[in-house]
Write an enzyme that holds these catalytic residues in place. Structure first.
Site, PDB file in Angstrom:
ATOM      1  N   PHE A 138     -24.653 -19.592  78.481  1.00  0.00           N
ATOM      2  CA  PHE A 138     -25.512 -20.761  78.353  1.00  0.00           C
ATOM      3  C   PHE A 138     -24.695 -21.849  77.677  1.00  0.00           C
ATOM      4  CE2 PHE A 138     -28.414 -23.691  76.357  1.00  0.00           C
ATOM      5  CZ  PHE A 138     -29.318 -23.922  77.364  1.00  0.00           C
ATOM      6  N   ASP A 223     -16.910 -22.356  73.273  1.00  0.00           N
ATOM      7  CA  ASP A 223     -18.185 -23.052  73.074  1.00  0.00           C
ATOM      8  C   ASP A 223     -18.817 -22.491  71.809  1.00  0.00           C
ATOM      9  OD1 ASP A 223     -20.721 -24.084  73.023  1.00  0.00           O
ATOM     10  OD2 ASP A 223     -21.170 -23.677  75.129  1.00  0.00           O
ATOM     11  N   LYS A 252     -25.315 -28.926  67.476  1.00  0.00           N
ATOM     12  CA  LYS A 252     -26.418 -28.335  66.719  1.00  0.00           C
ATOM     13  C   LYS A 252     -26.267 -28.525  65.216  1.00  0.00           C
ATOM     14  CE  LYS A 252     -27.764 -25.101  70.356  1.00  0.00           C
ATOM     15  NZ  LYS A 252     -28.860 -25.899  70.885  1.00  0.00           N
TER      16      LYS A 252
END
Length: 401
Positions: A138, A223, A252
């Site tokens: 993801f 990532d 984030k």
């Protein structure tokens, strides 16, 4: 039904399925609903609130910068940006950075950088560059990124997709080696797959990938949007395998739980492929975001939150294993990034989330019938113990039914 929920359902696209709770306040690792009920936040907004709700240092940085200068675009220089990027590069071991807003934008930037590096540095023939990703990944929700996904719901109804992407099994370094060709630009990988169900690869996997990419002149791009900035007990999750990637995406937690802030960071020959006009963002690197990002990284360092996540994560994992419930199939993770997988024949992960919410603990389910325990890193041991006890009560109630 709450008027707040009814209003949102009437006007908002139905692209989420939230728990029927209206939150109005947060502080540290706790949040409160509109009826004044207090909850322990065991999800941490997918790591976006790693440093806690309304951290006073980050709130102060936000409000002071907002009162001076918030957004002017990168058409001009501003004071906060340079020191923010310097701190981020020093903490991650990278040579330079390109600021964006969301994690998906950072990943898109990584894909563009990898392709341009392939053409200008590696000398891949024009239009032939390929990027390898891992099955179950993801990396975001853009058209290009969901084109790399192997999850049907992320893809269905949104094609056609851009070419140039190849998928290999996660955790299988041999498969990566077989998939590499002279046209391969990069391997993009999450050190731990978050949305995939908190999937931890075999020990040494990333180190082997690092060796393969080095030998084949392929960029290793980590990532770390969810796993980075202390979440797994290290500044970067790659550090558990002693790996230094060629590039990293952060997001984030970088926004301190206040606003979207992301970065693509890379070694010098990769970051230097960009020229004025190649890539950009109206809001990327704005003074407000840079001030908040700088302070968030300072909180991470000054409060030793990586070490705190490591210590509390070890303790939490032991407490979860002590539950010894036959409803639990697996417990996996690192630091305060833990997935608890349940037997789907006996209990659904969403039912566990509802039961926890009724007992004052909030989280959400993810793939493989798994819930996540990934709270703000400032959480206390007592709060963690309260969450574990709530989980025990939920599981005991199901066993007694």
């Amino acid at each position: 039904m709450s008027n707040t929920i009814a209003l949102e359902r009437k006007w908002c696209a139905n692209n989420y399925h939230p728990l029927p709770i209206v939150l109005v306040k947060g502080l540290g690792a706790e949040v409160w609903d509109e009826d004044g009920r207090r909850y322990i936040d065991m999800m941490g907004c997918y790591s976006a609130v790693s440093f806690g709700h309304s951290h006073p240092r980050i709130v102060k940085a936000l409000t002071e910068q907002a009162g001076r200068l918030a957004v002017v675009s990168r058409a001009y220089h501003t004071r906060p940006l340079g020191r923010f990027l310097e701190r981020a590069c020093r903490m991650t071991g990278m040579d330079g950075a390109l600021p964006m807003n969301t994690g998906a934008e950072a990943v898109e930037t990584a894909l563009k950088a990898a392709r341009k590096w392939a053409y200008t540095v590696k000398k891949v023939p024009p239009g032939q560059a390929r990027v390898i990703s891992a099955a179950g990944n993801f990396h975001g929700r853009t058209i290009a990124i969901v084109g790399m996904s192997t999850v049907g719901q992320y893809r269905d109804g949104f094609g056609p997709y851009p070419g140039g992407f190849v998928s290999v099994p996660f955790g299988d370094a041999d498969a990566l080696e077989r998939a590499i060709t002279p046209d391969t630009a990069a391997f993009l990988v999450e050190p731990i797959q978050g949305e995939g169900g908190i999937i931890v690869p075999p020990p040494g996997y990333l180190a082997r990938c690092r060796d393969i990419c080095t030998a084949r002149n392929v960029l290793l791009i980590a990532d770390e949007v969810q796993t980075g900035l202390g979440r797994t007990g290290r500044v970067l999750a790659c550090e558990h395998d002693g790996v230094r990637p060629d590039a990293v995406t952060l997001g984030k937690a970088l926004g301190g739980g206040m606003l979207p802030v992301s970065l693509f960071l890379a070694r010098r020959d990769v970051i230097d492929v960009f020229r004025p006009g190649d890539h950009g963002s109206t809001f990327g690197g704005n003074p407000l975001a840079a001030a908040v990002g700088f302070e968030a990284l300072g909180v991470l360092e000054d409060e030793r939150l990586s070490q705190r996540a490591a210590d509390l994560g070890t303790w939490l994992m032991e407490r979860l294993h002590s539950l010894a419930s036959p409803l639990i199939q697996d417990i996996r993770g690192r630091g305060l990034f833990i997935g608890i997988e349940f037997d789907p024949a006996r209990i659904g992960a969403n039912d566990v989330c509802l039961g926890l919410a009724a007992r004052g603990v909030l989280t959400k389910d993810t793939h493989r019938n798994t819930i996540r325990f990934a709270p703000p890193l400032v959480i206390s041991r007592d709060q963690l113990a309260e969450a574990v006890e709530a989980l025990r009560l939920v599981l005991d109630e199901r066993m007694a039914a």
